[in-house]
Structure formats: structure tokens, C-alpha cells
Design an enzyme around this catalytic site. Sequence first.
Site, PDB file in Angstrom:
ATOM      1  N   GLU A  18     -74.634   4.820 -20.542  1.00 49.80           N
ATOM      2  CA  GLU A  18     -74.518   6.132 -20.967  1.00 49.80           C
ATOM      3  C   GLU A  18     -74.722   6.268 -22.488  1.00 49.80           C
ATOM      4  O   GLU A  18     -74.444   5.478 -23.202  1.00 49.80           O
ATOM      5  CB  GLU A  18     -73.218   6.835 -20.278  1.00 49.80           C
ATOM      6  CG  GLU A  18     -73.450   7.534 -18.950  1.00 49.80           C
ATOM      7  CD  GLU A  18     -74.290   8.804 -18.783  1.00 49.80           C
ATOM      8  OE1 GLU A  18     -74.808   9.369 -20.169  1.00 49.80           O
ATOM      9  OE2 GLU A  18     -74.419   9.564 -17.787  1.00 49.80           O
ATOM     10  N   ARG A 101     -61.641  13.363 -17.386  1.00 51.91           N
ATOM     11  CA  ARG A 101     -62.054  12.315 -18.527  1.00 51.91           C
ATOM     12  C   ARG A 101     -63.268  12.892 -19.398  1.00 51.91           C
ATOM     13  O   ARG A 101     -63.950  13.655 -18.844  1.00 51.91           O
ATOM     14  CB  ARG A 101     -62.600  10.698 -17.975  1.00 51.91           C
ATOM     15  CG  ARG A 101     -64.047  10.873 -17.082  1.00 51.91           C
ATOM     16  CD  ARG A 101     -64.444   9.497 -17.183  1.00 51.91           C
ATOM     17  NE  ARG A 101     -65.381   9.218 -16.249  1.00 51.91           N
ATOM     18  CZ  ARG A 101     -66.702   9.597 -16.675  1.00 51.91           C
ATOM     19  NH1 ARG A 101     -67.011  10.117 -17.733  1.00 51.91           N
ATOM     20  NH2 ARG A 101     -67.743   9.434 -15.652  1.00 51.91           N
ATOM     21  N   ASN A 103     -66.901  12.808 -20.894  1.00 49.21           N
ATOM     22  CA  ASN A 103     -68.187  12.502 -20.505  1.00 49.21           C
ATOM     23  C   ASN A 103     -69.094  12.572 -21.674  1.00 49.21           C
ATOM     24  O   ASN A 103     -68.677  12.168 -22.776  1.00 49.21           O
ATOM     25  CB  ASN A 103     -68.691  13.215 -19.181  1.00 49.21           C
ATOM     26  CG  ASN A 103     -69.659  12.917 -18.506  1.00 49.21           C
ATOM     27  OD1 ASN A 103     -69.714  11.397 -18.272  1.00 49.21           O
ATOM     28  ND2 ASN A 103     -70.873  13.544 -18.120  1.00 49.21           N
ATOM     29  N   ASP A 199     -79.129  14.603 -16.124  1.00 48.51           N
ATOM     30  CA  ASP A 199     -77.870  14.152 -16.797  1.00 48.51           C
ATOM     31  C   ASP A 199     -78.027  14.214 -18.390  1.00 48.51           C
ATOM     32  O   ASP A 199     -77.841  15.356 -19.101  1.00 48.51           O
ATOM     33  CB  ASP A 199     -77.722  12.640 -16.202  1.00 48.51           C
ATOM     34  CG  ASP A 199     -76.460  12.108 -16.518  1.00 48.51           C
ATOM     35  OD1 ASP A 199     -75.776  12.311 -17.275  1.00 48.51           O
ATOM     36  OD2 ASP A 199     -76.384  10.994 -15.760  1.00 48.51           O
TER      37      ASP A 199
HETATM   38 CA    CA Z   1     -74.043  11.655 -18.465  1.00 47.08          CA
END
Ligand code: CA
Length: 294
Positions: A18, A101, A103, A199
Amino acid sequence: MEQINWEVAVDRVSNLGEGPVWDSRNKCLFWVDITACLICQFFPGTGKVNTFRLESMIGAIALRESGGIVAASQNGFSFVNLDSGASTFLSNPEGNRLNNRFNDGKCDPLGRFWAGTMSMTGESRAGSLYRLNDDHSVNVMLTDVSCSNGLAWSNDHKVFYFIDTPTREVVAFDYDIATGSITNKRNIFTFAKENGVPDGMTIDAAGMLWVALWNGWKVVRIDPGTRQIISNIYLPVSRITSCTFGGDNLEDLYITSARSGLTEEELKKQPLSGSLFVVRNSGFKGVAGFYYKG
Ligand code: CA
């Protein structure tokens, strides 16, 4: 349809790759492997890869103007000195939310670090979007977020783009660079179910948005003015997580992906899952990321 050629940039797979960040000073690409608690660093010039392990899951990093890294992890905001490995805790705005958490996160044009949270147990609207200011104070920018992702600012610094993944939407806000406030939320694009869910996101020099599609096997380029998909980059893996431009002229598009949650059967069909991909000399140009000023 145009043919855009990807290649695997690094012979290393992430579980949940990521948050790619191009470091123009050191000519390297950083990304995180969230669930492996790793910051990864790749030098395209030599092929060398360094990894740095943190104590908790790391959602996002940004480069500090003064050197080093600011991180948003399961433990909150901290500075990380990659030379010494030392971590300096700043604050944890969700110290009382043990199932959450951090991101995705990114710096805004004035050098504040924005990062959002999500539930690790799938709870809906349990997360928020935070802004870490240069004096290390923290503001809550959005609440009722399910999975905070996809931050980008327009090149005139007047619009903030955001993705809350399960909504399948890219949204825009008016952004005031002086105060860092966001107002006037509106929809820019809604992805059809067969495209997976949006995303990570980046913006290019022409002001077009590049959105990574989780379970969508591709990155798409969207014109936020016409609200149309104007390019597709098809990849050999389903879980595309984020992208950013890097390289000397910001013309190489780096794309992260994940293996997380795929069955053995699925991994056999898409063995490159978790790879860092690159589209070299993509024909498009990115914009330099912003440093954290604190
Ligand atoms: Ca992401």
C-alpha cells in the site's frame, strides 16, 4: 483501447502492499506492507530493496521535509528515523478504539499529514479522517468513515479528493489551503460493482485522478470534470491497492497490490499478487508529493 505495459518492479511480494511514495531526493520508492508492519524502500537505479519493521501495523507514511518519515500506524502517529530505526511517538487520536487501525494517508499542499482509520473487524463507519498539523496537533476532518483511502489534492490546491472504499465513490470537497478545512462534499464518480471497489488514488499533472481498484484488476484514470473513465491499466492480479508516479520525470507509474485474503486457489491463478508493478514511461506525468512540515 490503448495497450499499456506493466512490469514487476521488485522481486518481492507484500501481503498488503500500500501507500507508495516517491522520494525525489533519494530517487527511491517507499511503500508499506500494512499487515507485515513493514516500510519498504526500492531504488530503481540499483534494484536494491530495504525493509524496516515497525512495532505495529503501518497504514501510511509521508516524507518529512527535515528528513525521515512520519508514519500513521496502529499505534497512532510517530516519526521514524530510518538510519537508526528509532521511532518517536507523537499521538494516537484513537487510543480508545482498539479495533481500529490507521489506513491510507498523505500530505496536503501546506505540509500537513492527513491519514484516516478503519475497523479491523469490519465495523461500518467506525473510522475517521485526521489531520496532523505541523505543530503536531491533530484535527478530526471526517467521521463515520468505514475505510479511509484515496487522498489527493487538485493542482490548484482548491479541491480535496477522497475515497471511503465501501461507498464505491470518489468524492470531492472544497479545500482551503490556509485553514486546511474541507467543505461542500460532492460525488465525482461511483464505480459499478463489477469494477471492484476504489482504494488508493493519485493525481497527475493534467489534474486527472488515477484510482486503484481492489478486486478490480486495474487502475483507472478518471477525468473529474467530465466524470468519465478515460484510461484503464489492466493488471494480472485482482487486489490493486494504490498507485503513484515516480522516476526522474515522474513518468513511471508505480502500482501496489495485495495477497491478503486470497485463497490458495486464487493465488495459483494470480501468482503475482502482492507485487509492486511499474508502468515505465507511462506517457503520463505525475506531480511531486508534498513533504510533512512538522
Ligand atoms: Ca488503501
